[in-house]
Design a protein around this motif. Structure first.
Motif, short mmCIF file in Angstrom:
data_model
loop_
_atom_site.label_atom_id
_atom_site.label_comp_id
_atom_site.label_asym_id
_atom_site.label_seq_id
_atom_site.Cartn_x
_atom_site.Cartn_y
_atom_site.Cartn_z
N LYS A 63 78.00 -10.20 -16.69
CA LYS A 63 77.90 -11.27 -15.98
C LYS A 63 77.97 -12.47 -16.86
O LYS A 63 77.77 -12.26 -17.89
CB LYS A 63 76.74 -11.46 -15.12
N PRO A 64 78.36 -13.53 -16.52
CA PRO A 64 78.48 -14.84 -17.17
C PRO A 64 77.13 -15.18 -17.67
O PRO A 64 76.03 -14.73 -17.11
CB PRO A 64 78.82 -15.83 -16.20
N GLU A 65 77.12 -15.54 -18.71
CA GLU A 65 75.74 -15.95 -19.23
C GLU A 65 75.08 -17.14 -18.42
O GLU A 65 75.73 -17.85 -18.02
CB GLU A 65 75.77 -16.57 -20.91
N THR A 66 73.58 -17.31 -18.88
CA THR A 66 72.90 -18.32 -18.25
C THR A 66 72.66 -19.36 -19.23
O THR A 66 72.74 -19.10 -20.27
CB THR A 66 71.59 -17.90 -17.51
N PHE A 67 72.14 -20.32 -18.79
CA PHE A 67 71.77 -21.38 -19.65
C PHE A 67 70.31 -22.01 -19.08
O PHE A 67 70.08 -22.17 -17.86
CB PHE A 67 72.64 -22.33 -20.26
N ASN A 68 69.56 -22.54 -19.96
CA ASN A 68 68.26 -23.25 -19.57
C ASN A 68 68.25 -24.74 -19.74
O ASN A 68 68.98 -25.27 -20.99
CB ASN A 68 67.07 -22.77 -20.36
N PHE A 69 68.10 -25.55 -18.80
CA PHE A 69 68.03 -27.08 -18.97
C PHE A 69 67.01 -27.50 -18.01
O PHE A 69 67.07 -27.42 -17.05
CB PHE A 69 69.42 -27.56 -18.48
N LEU A 70 66.17 -28.54 -18.48
CA LEU A 70 64.91 -29.24 -18.00
C LEU A 70 64.19 -28.26 -16.98
O LEU A 70 63.79 -28.74 -15.94
CB LEU A 70 65.68 -30.24 -16.88
N GLY A 71 63.78 -27.25 -17.57
CA GLY A 71 62.81 -26.21 -16.79
C GLY A 71 63.43 -25.45 -16.11
O GLY A 71 62.78 -24.46 -15.12
N PHE A 72 64.50 -25.32 -15.75
CA PHE A 72 65.48 -24.44 -14.87
C PHE A 72 66.48 -23.42 -15.64
O PHE A 72 67.02 -23.74 -16.74
CB PHE A 72 66.22 -25.32 -13.80
N THR A 73 66.73 -22.08 -15.23
CA THR A 73 67.81 -21.48 -15.48
C THR A 73 69.00 -21.74 -14.72
O THR A 73 68.76 -21.61 -13.51
CB THR A 73 67.23 -20.09 -15.43
N PHE A 74 70.07 -21.93 -15.14
CA PHE A 74 71.43 -22.06 -14.50
C PHE A 74 72.02 -20.79 -14.39
O PHE A 74 72.46 -20.33 -15.47
CB PHE A 74 72.20 -23.35 -15.00
N ILE A 75 72.55 -20.29 -13.21
CA ILE A 75 73.12 -19.07 -13.18
C ILE A 75 74.37 -19.20 -12.26
O ILE A 75 74.71 -20.22 -11.17
CB ILE A 75 72.18 -18.05 -12.30
N CYS A 76 75.44 -18.29 -12.69
CA CYS A 76 76.81 -18.62 -11.76
C CYS A 76 76.45 -17.54 -10.88
O CYS A 76 76.28 -16.22 -10.88
CB CYS A 76 77.95 -18.10 -12.75
N GLY A 77 76.38 -18.21 -9.51
CA GLY A 77 76.26 -17.25 -8.39
C GLY A 77 77.25 -17.54 -7.16
O GLY A 77 78.13 -18.21 -7.19
N LYS A 78 77.07 -16.80 -6.19
CA LYS A 78 77.75 -17.17 -4.88
C LYS A 78 76.79 -17.26 -3.65
O LYS A 78 75.83 -16.86 -3.59
CB LYS A 78 78.50 -15.84 -4.66
#
Length: 198
Positions: A63-78
């Protein structure tokens, strides 16, 4: 190209990998002129976005990597309809740290009247929701409220006057003092739909 910045943290998105690599090299060089450098643990080049999952699958990657920014984890989803959607979830480490801090404070407030504890917890949970109540993060809000309720019950049952606290009474306290989770922030495409009481 898209840039999202908050203070000295920022994310830069590119359509083409070569542009991203060029930008990263030039950014390092430019900062070096002022004896500055990018944070080695925070700086990453990742494949993320609408076509990331499909491209990685073709190459036999996960799966695509995630990243953290401003207290959230950002995820490629649907979405439920199968369309691409960026999902945001509260960072687990941040939630654990917040719960630990609240647990310690609850112990200090253990012998306060329930009314005082309830008012304090209402403000704590409301404040947390005011920041974290973004679309796609509802489960994390529910989990946070549930953990607060469990910790509050543990603190109350340690008091001699509340030793026989049953779940019916506890549920009434939870319903009265812990705000229910709900999404209060708009979807990213509605981010400029700002309202003000004046």
């Amino acid at each position: 190209m898209i840039i999202v910045r908050y203070a000295d943290d920022f994310i830069v998105g590119f359509q083409h990998e070569r542009d991203a690599r060029c930008f990263l090299d030039e950014m390092r060089e430019r900062l070096g002129e002022f004896a500055l450098s990018l944070h080695p643990e925070k700086t990453r080049l990742i494949e993320f976005g609408r076509f990331a999952a499909e491209r990685r699958k073709r190459r036999g990657l996960g799966k695509p990597e995630t990243f953290n920014f401003l207290g959230f984890t950002f995820i490629c989803g649907k979405t439920r309809a199968g369309k691409f959607q960026i999902k945001r979830k509260t960072r687990r480490d941040r939630m654990r740290a917040k719960l630990k801090m609240i647990k310690e404070e609850m112990r200090r407030r253990m012998h306060q009247p329930i009314l005082a504890q309830g008012k304090w917890l209402w403000h704590v949970v409301r404040g947390y929701f005011n920041f974290h109540a973004v679309p796609t993060n509802f489960r994390a809000l529910v989990a946070f409220r549930t953990e607060i309720a469990k910790r509050w019950r543990r603190v109350l049952t340690r008091r001699s006057d509340m030793a026989k606290l049953n779940w019916d009474r506890m549920k009434r306290l939870i319903d009265e003092w812990l705000p229910k989770p709900r999404i209060i922030h708009p979807w990213p495409d509605k981010r400029f739909a700002v309202s003000h009481p004046r």
